[in-house]
Design an enzyme around this catalytic site. Structure first.
Site, short mmCIF file in Angstrom:
data_model
loop_
_atom_site.label_atom_id
_atom_site.label_comp_id
_atom_site.label_asym_id
_atom_site.label_seq_id
_atom_site.Cartn_x
_atom_site.Cartn_y
_atom_site.Cartn_z
N HIS A 1 -10.68 1.64 -1.60
CA HIS A 1 -10.06 2.92 -1.23
C HIS A 1 -10.90 4.08 -1.74
O HIS A 1 -10.98 4.32 -2.95
CB HIS A 1 -8.63 3.03 -1.76
CG HIS A 1 -7.73 3.80 -0.85
ND1 HIS A 1 -8.04 5.07 -0.39
CD2 HIS A 1 -6.54 3.49 -0.30
CE1 HIS A 1 -7.05 5.49 0.41
NE2 HIS A 1 -6.13 4.55 0.48
N ARG B 1 2.47 11.60 8.36
CA ARG B 1 3.91 11.73 8.10
C ARG B 1 4.57 12.28 9.34
O ARG B 1 3.92 12.70 10.27
CB ARG B 1 4.11 12.65 6.90
CG ARG B 1 3.31 12.13 5.69
CD ARG B 1 3.38 13.02 4.50
NE ARG B 1 2.34 12.61 3.54
CZ ARG B 1 2.18 13.13 2.34
NH1 ARG B 1 2.98 14.09 1.91
NH2 ARG B 1 1.22 12.70 1.55
N HIS C 1 0.83 -1.21 0.00
CA HIS C 1 0.00 0.00 0.00
C HIS C 1 0.87 1.26 0.00
O HIS C 1 1.13 1.85 1.05
CB HIS C 1 -0.92 -0.04 1.23
CG HIS C 1 -1.95 1.06 1.28
ND1 HIS C 1 -2.83 1.18 2.34
CD2 HIS C 1 -2.24 2.07 0.44
CE1 HIS C 1 -3.61 2.23 2.14
NE2 HIS C 1 -3.28 2.80 1.01
N HIS D 1 1.37 5.03 -2.19
CA HIS D 1 0.73 5.94 -3.15
C HIS D 1 1.77 6.92 -3.71
O HIS D 1 2.68 7.37 -2.99
CB HIS D 1 -0.38 6.75 -2.46
CG HIS D 1 -1.56 5.94 -2.03
ND1 HIS D 1 -2.34 5.24 -2.91
CD2 HIS D 1 -2.12 5.73 -0.80
CE1 HIS D 1 -3.31 4.64 -2.24
NE2 HIS D 1 -3.20 4.90 -0.96
N HIS E 1 -5.82 0.30 5.84
CA HIS E 1 -5.88 0.95 7.14
C HIS E 1 -6.31 -0.06 8.21
O HIS E 1 -7.18 0.21 9.05
CB HIS E 1 -6.84 2.16 7.11
CG HIS E 1 -6.74 2.94 5.83
ND1 HIS E 1 -7.72 2.93 4.88
CD2 HIS E 1 -5.74 3.71 5.34
CE1 HIS E 1 -7.34 3.67 3.85
NE2 HIS E 1 -6.14 4.16 4.09
N GLU F 1 1.24 2.53 3.81
CA GLU F 1 0.45 3.65 3.26
C GLU F 1 1.33 4.86 2.98
O GLU F 1 0.86 5.97 2.89
CB GLU F 1 -0.69 4.02 4.24
CG GLU F 1 -1.82 4.87 3.66
CD GLU F 1 -2.73 5.45 4.76
OE1 GLU F 1 -2.53 5.14 5.94
OE2 GLU F 1 -3.64 6.23 4.42
N ALA G 1 -4.36 8.54 -3.54
CA ALA G 1 -5.76 8.15 -3.35
C ALA G 1 -6.67 9.37 -3.24
O ALA G 1 -7.74 9.43 -3.87
CB ALA G 1 -5.90 7.28 -2.11
N SER G 2 -6.27 10.36 -2.47
CA SER G 2 -7.14 11.53 -2.31
C SER G 2 -7.24 12.33 -3.61
O SER G 2 -8.18 13.10 -3.79
CB SER G 2 -6.62 12.43 -1.18
OG SER G 2 -5.35 12.95 -1.50
#
Lengths: 341, 341
Positions: free
Chosen positions: B177, B289, B6, B8, B222, B283, B71-72
């Site tokens: 997702h 972060r 996972h 991104h 998640h 992720e 993803a966002s």
């Protein structure tokens, strides 16, 4: 003393549901007469709790249950304000009768007559009535009266502030509790309830509600939704969003209950959150009934999970009694502390 | 070998976002010309991952990342189908270039051009294109393309079946997702993502999707949202709803990742769910972060939490490598098992 902060009157005599059905029928056909709740005798009322919540409370060694109308039955998505008021009053009055019959065991928390588009005036009035006249100690607040459509405003929006002002004035907390879901994506018990708990916690992280209302208190049920399991995520997000640590920014005003139905969940909850922010709860008779075939115990016998966790006596006492008295101060007016405590 | 399922591409060169901005501007002003993605040089592309995901992967002892667009940024709530197709293609093509530059380290998973009201034809076409032409091994599937309004259908609805048929044909799984939330009640990273994970799991409990598609596979990221923390709740609800045990009814086809950012969460996850249904994930660079000041380690360095949990070598190997190869069978065509494994 053991105080269960989260019990619902899911076993009310059927005349209550008959009244509700007549309300909904009248919304479909306004020529029908306004319904009346048929008289419910003391024997029926006694049986409805003595065979259920009271029996289980006593069997499991509990003493007091903070008791409110059935959560999924609040149905705040039904938009007619007068219907909502009559329904909340009938539901709360019946809870009040239980608290009068068993003053040592049940203390009331009210259903508010929220509607998706209505103002909070009638909710404030019903909160006052139930606290000042019926001796209730708090309310259930629905953060999504639209019933899973979520088209209202976050709980940090000032539209909610008039209710908060009265909560602070009366010194009563609210449990965050949605009602039934009208959205097929969200099962009421298996998704909507937990999502609401999670979403509201994050609203509190994003906003600064407790800077504005330092004495406001909320209980987030079902063990805080997803939050304790993702505690590191929330700690990290708070930093990333430029918010103070969640322990300062949120946890001075927010409490989680222990309605989590397995030992590992309760172990995580007590390890991560700490005893000062936890209130014992079973949610009975709530989402999950029956017996875990692997343990032979009821799923919602959450005291067993707490007993299996390593807690010192001070922490245990906070979770089982002290925190409930602190978060719901009016509780001690109804149920004095025992001498032995 | 350690496979992170996972990751991104949240660090793509800014020209990708410039292209997106031009797309959105053209939706506001259709007289603008169709935008073109400006050329992105190899040096920029290398820097964008060598300074971020690849550096962190290697610093932490990882080997392979299953890599997908931010993803966002998918923004499936933008309703224009042609815009969605061009955006998914551009995003996936850039991921493909990264996988070509670092064939030992990155394997692609695609963004689908979903829209709230569109059919799945273009998503099926993009899945085929990325798998058959670009060597991708799966897709990210958004259960709520409306972006937090949740007005679509549950994933068990037959409207989704044409996509599932192609997933089974291509032997690729989907990670569940959502993308960014347009609903102020749901913070994208702190509520919407977790709520989607929780809701979809419960959709699978309610339905019988895997009776219809026994070879379909989903990863719920998640750490499964709220689900493992409430495992007892789901076991009890399945019984109450007359469903088979979730271990049989759901967990033959559903996997959770380990993107949970503290040791107690990972300890619960590995205790409750068991190694056969877990895939290692960070992720990164994702929701959280930076560094936990209490530990001095990065929040998303999830390998540390796994290392702190008592796992035997077989279980550890399943979580870190074997399960990823089993759930994403095309992965082993790109990255053969090491001789030592």
């Amino acid at each position: 003393m053991i105080i269960d902060c989260h019990g619902h009157y899911t076993t009310a005599p059927s005349r209550l549901q008959d009244f509700r059905d007549a309300q909904l029928a009248r919304l479909d056909d306004p020529t029908l007469p306004p319904p009346q709740l048929a008289q419910i005798g003391q024997a029926d009322l006694r049986a409805s709790v003595e065979e259920h919540q009271l029996r289980l409370l006593e069997e499991r060694g509990g003493d007091v249950m903070i008791f409110s109308p059935k959560a999924s039955g609040m149905q705040h998505h039904v938009a007619d304000p007068a219907t909502a008021v009559a329904w909340a009053q009938a539901s709360n009055d019946l809870v009040a009768r239980v608290t009068e019959l068993y003053p040592q065991n049940f203390v009331g928390v009210c259903q508010l007559p929220q509607t998706p588009d209505g103002d909070l005036g009638s909710s404030i009035a019903e909160l006052r009535r139930t606290v000042e006249e019926l001796g209730f100690v708090g309310c259930n607040l629905n953060p999504d009266p639209s019933g899973g459509r979520w088209y209202g405003r976050p709980l940090t929006d000032e539209a909610w502030f008039p209710l908060y002002e009265v909560m602070v004035e009366l010194d009563v907390p609210a449990m965050i509790h949605v009602s039934s879901s009208c959205n097929p994506n969200f099962h009421t018990l298996g998704a909507h309830y937990l999502n609401a708990d999670t979403s509201v916690f994050m609203q509190f992280v994003e906003g600064d509600l407790f800077g504005r209302f330092p004495d406001l208190r909320f209980i987030i049920p079902h063990g805080g939704g997803a939050v304790p399991y993702h505690w590191g995520r929330y700690q990290g997000l708070a930093t990333r969003l430029g918010r103070p640590p969640i322990e300062e920014h949120v946890m001075g005003n927010v409490y989680f209950d222990t309605a989590v139905y397995h030992r590992p969940g309760i172990a995580l909850l007590t390890e991560v959150v700490g005893a000062d922010n936890l209130l014992f709860a079973s949610e009975m008779l709530g989402a999950v009934r029956g017996t875990n075939p692997d343990t032979g115990s009821s799923w919602d016998d959450t005291l067993r999970y707490l007993d299996a966790v390593d807690l010192d006596e001070v922490a245990r006492h906070k979770i089982l009694e002290d925190n409930a008295r602190r978060v719901y101060p009016r509780l001690s007016q109804r149920i004095p502390e025992s001498v032995s405590a």
